[in-house]
Design an enzyme around this catalytic site. Structure first.
Site, short mmCIF file in Angstrom:
data_model
loop_
_atom_site.label_atom_id
_atom_site.label_comp_id
_atom_site.label_asym_id
_atom_site.label_seq_id
_atom_site.Cartn_x
_atom_site.Cartn_y
_atom_site.Cartn_z
N SER A 92 15.46 -27.49 2.50
CA SER A 92 14.83 -28.76 2.85
C SER A 92 15.42 -29.34 4.13
O SER A 92 15.30 -28.76 5.20
CB SER A 92 14.95 -29.73 1.68
OG SER A 92 14.17 -30.87 1.86
N ASP A 151 10.55 -32.95 7.38
CA ASP A 151 11.82 -32.25 7.21
C ASP A 151 11.55 -30.75 7.26
O ASP A 151 10.42 -30.32 7.52
CB ASP A 151 12.53 -32.66 5.91
CG ASP A 151 11.74 -32.29 4.67
OD1 ASP A 151 10.51 -32.09 4.78
OD2 ASP A 151 12.34 -32.23 3.58
N ASP A 207 11.15 -28.27 5.22
CA ASP A 207 10.11 -27.61 4.42
C ASP A 207 8.86 -28.48 4.27
O ASP A 207 7.96 -28.15 3.51
CB ASP A 207 10.65 -27.20 3.06
CG ASP A 207 11.02 -28.38 2.17
OD1 ASP A 207 11.27 -29.48 2.70
OD2 ASP A 207 11.06 -28.21 0.93
N ASP A 264 8.10 -31.30 2.88
CA ASP A 264 7.69 -31.99 1.65
C ASP A 264 7.96 -33.50 1.73
O ASP A 264 7.65 -34.24 0.80
CB ASP A 264 8.35 -31.39 0.40
CG ASP A 264 9.87 -31.57 0.37
OD1 ASP A 264 10.45 -32.03 1.38
OD2 ASP A 264 10.47 -31.23 -0.67
#
Length: 446
Positions: A95, A240, A242, A244
């Site tokens: 992340s 960010d 990833d 999400d």
């Protein structure tokens, strides 16, 4: 096994703590505990991603699973495909962490993160495989699993964003700066927003395996804020690694956090009769100003512990449709099974376009953010009774602030740290109260 499941899977230094051997055994354990004859695997842009994806895929295939490698894809894309195909899935990502870290997030069939009970079963199975070996016979011959690559599957997720969130051309007239964090959204985000009508300036969309989150993205929004002003944009969005989660900048370069984004979207849905039960779900870390803003608009707030999966559980239990975290992890439960930075950005920009109002005006009308001070106090060891001993000091602080502020003390679940959070009308007052409580933590923990 040296790593434990946290609020978002397992995470650690790639190839030291999160090793290929651990990933392989986790794949085997996951196949046994979660089942499924077919699994999906995605990853972000970290150099260690292919290594860990290969090991995890091998572990799943060892148990007879058909593995489909999706390549570089946002976490919410993996969750979406898991939900639509009704198969388990995994995402290789840490992340917002630095590139040297990596992690493995698992989704049950349906694109939902694992419950505590499933994680406990996985830990037991993984520990047994890592320490005792496995006396059971493995599949052989035609029963051995397969590993294939399908980098086109993500097109279904892209169409979902373009066609399933807002009407065609909903973002026409808006100029937006997108910060891809050199991560999983780097190749996808600009095209999505352009197809919806926005004029896009994309920054930090050249991943090289080691520059993910490096001085960019939602953990370093300063570059986005400056770019919005420099390009004369209406708004900026920072994802960010990833993708999400998302944070924003208004046209003047002022930071807009997850609380404000949720507040804007909650009020918009409430006024259009599309906020289920007129309720929104957030964690204990959400700003007191958020709660005050929601109360002023007649919206009920449900509070959970920190972690997006706890938000999701509360959404499902109450059949609510909107919730999230101050960090920018926002869940539109009627549209997705997990937080989705691009979906959230689309929803936010659509409010701006539909109402014809700048982000700064929408944010200030939604809530007034109180100054918040967070202090992490490291103790000699984890002490289950420490918070109880601190309660008299907390009571004094709460009495001092009254309804003007808020105090929250939380013990870390993974390390000997107590997190002291104080909100007050001014930063100086919040800092003074937080400093006193931090000193009390230190004194009572020795």
């Amino acid at each position: 096994m040296s790593l434990k499941f946290g609020t978002d899977g397992v995470r650690g230094i790639a190839n030291r703590e999160l090793t290929p051997e651990l990933a392989l055994n986790l794949g085997r354990a996951a196949a046994r505990v979660l089942g499924g004859s077919r699994w999906l695997i995605g990853r972000d842009t970290r150099r260690s991603g292919p290594l860990l994806a290969a090991a995890l895929s091998a572990g799943l295939a060892t148990e007879g699973v058909e593995v489909v490698d999706l390549g570089v894809v946002p976490t919410p894309g993996v969750a979406y495909l898991s939900a639509t195909d009704r198969v388990p899935a995994a995402m290789i990502s840490a992340s917002h962490n630095p590139f040297g870290d990596n992690g493995i997030k698992l989704f049950s069939a349906g694109g939902v993160k694992l419950s505590d009970e499933l994680e406990q079963r996985l830990e037991l199975e993984l520990t047994a495989l890592s320490t005792q070996g496995d006396p059971r016979p493995r599949p052989a011959g035609a029963e051995v699993g397969s590993i294939s690559v399908d980098h086109r599957a993500i097109e279904r997720y892209r169409r979902h964003l373009v066609e399933g969130v807002v009407p065609a051309g909903a973002l026409t007239g808006l100029k937006v700066v997108l910060d891809g964090a050199n991560g999983a959204a780097s190749e996808l985000a600009a095209g999505v927003f352009e197809e919806l009508g926005a004029t896009v300036v994309a920054i930090h969309v050249e991943p090289d395996g080691i520059n993910i989150n490096e001085d960019c993205g939602s953990t370093h929004p300063e570059g986005l804020q400056a770019a919005v002003v420099a390009h004369g944009a209406d708004v900026g969005l920072a994802f960010d690694g990833d993708a999400d989660r998302v944070l924003a900048s208004d046209a003047d370069g002022e930071f807009v956090d997850g609380d404000q984004i949720i507040a804007i979207c909650a009020i918009d849905r409430h006024e259009r009769g599309r906020l289920a039960h007129d309720t929104v779900v957030v964690t204990v870390m959400s700003n007191l100003g958020f709660r005050q803003g929601m109360a002023a608009h007649g919206i009920t707030v449900v509070t959970t512990d920190v972690g997006d999966r706890y938000v999701l559980e509360a959404l499902d239990e109450g059949q609510h449709c909107l919730g999230g975290e101050q960090s920018g992890h926002v869940i539109f439960r009627d549209l997705a099974s997990t937080g989705d930075g691009m979906l959230t950005g689309i929803a936010l920009l659509s409010v701006m376009a539909r109402r014809g109002r700048p982000l700064a005006e929408l944010a200030s009308a939604a809530m007034v953010r109180l100054p918040q001070v967070l202090v992490n106090v490291r103790t000699a060891h984890r002490d289950p009774g420490l918070l109880a001993r601190l309660q008299p000091e907390v009571t004094v602080a709460e009495h001092r602030l009254g309804e003007r502020g808020r105090v929250l003390l939380r013990a870390s679940g993974t390390e000997p740290v107590v997190r002291v959070m104080v909100e007050a009308p001014t930063h100086d007052e919040a800092a003074a109260v937080a400093g006193h409580l931090a000193a009390s933590v230190t004194a009572l923990s020795t």
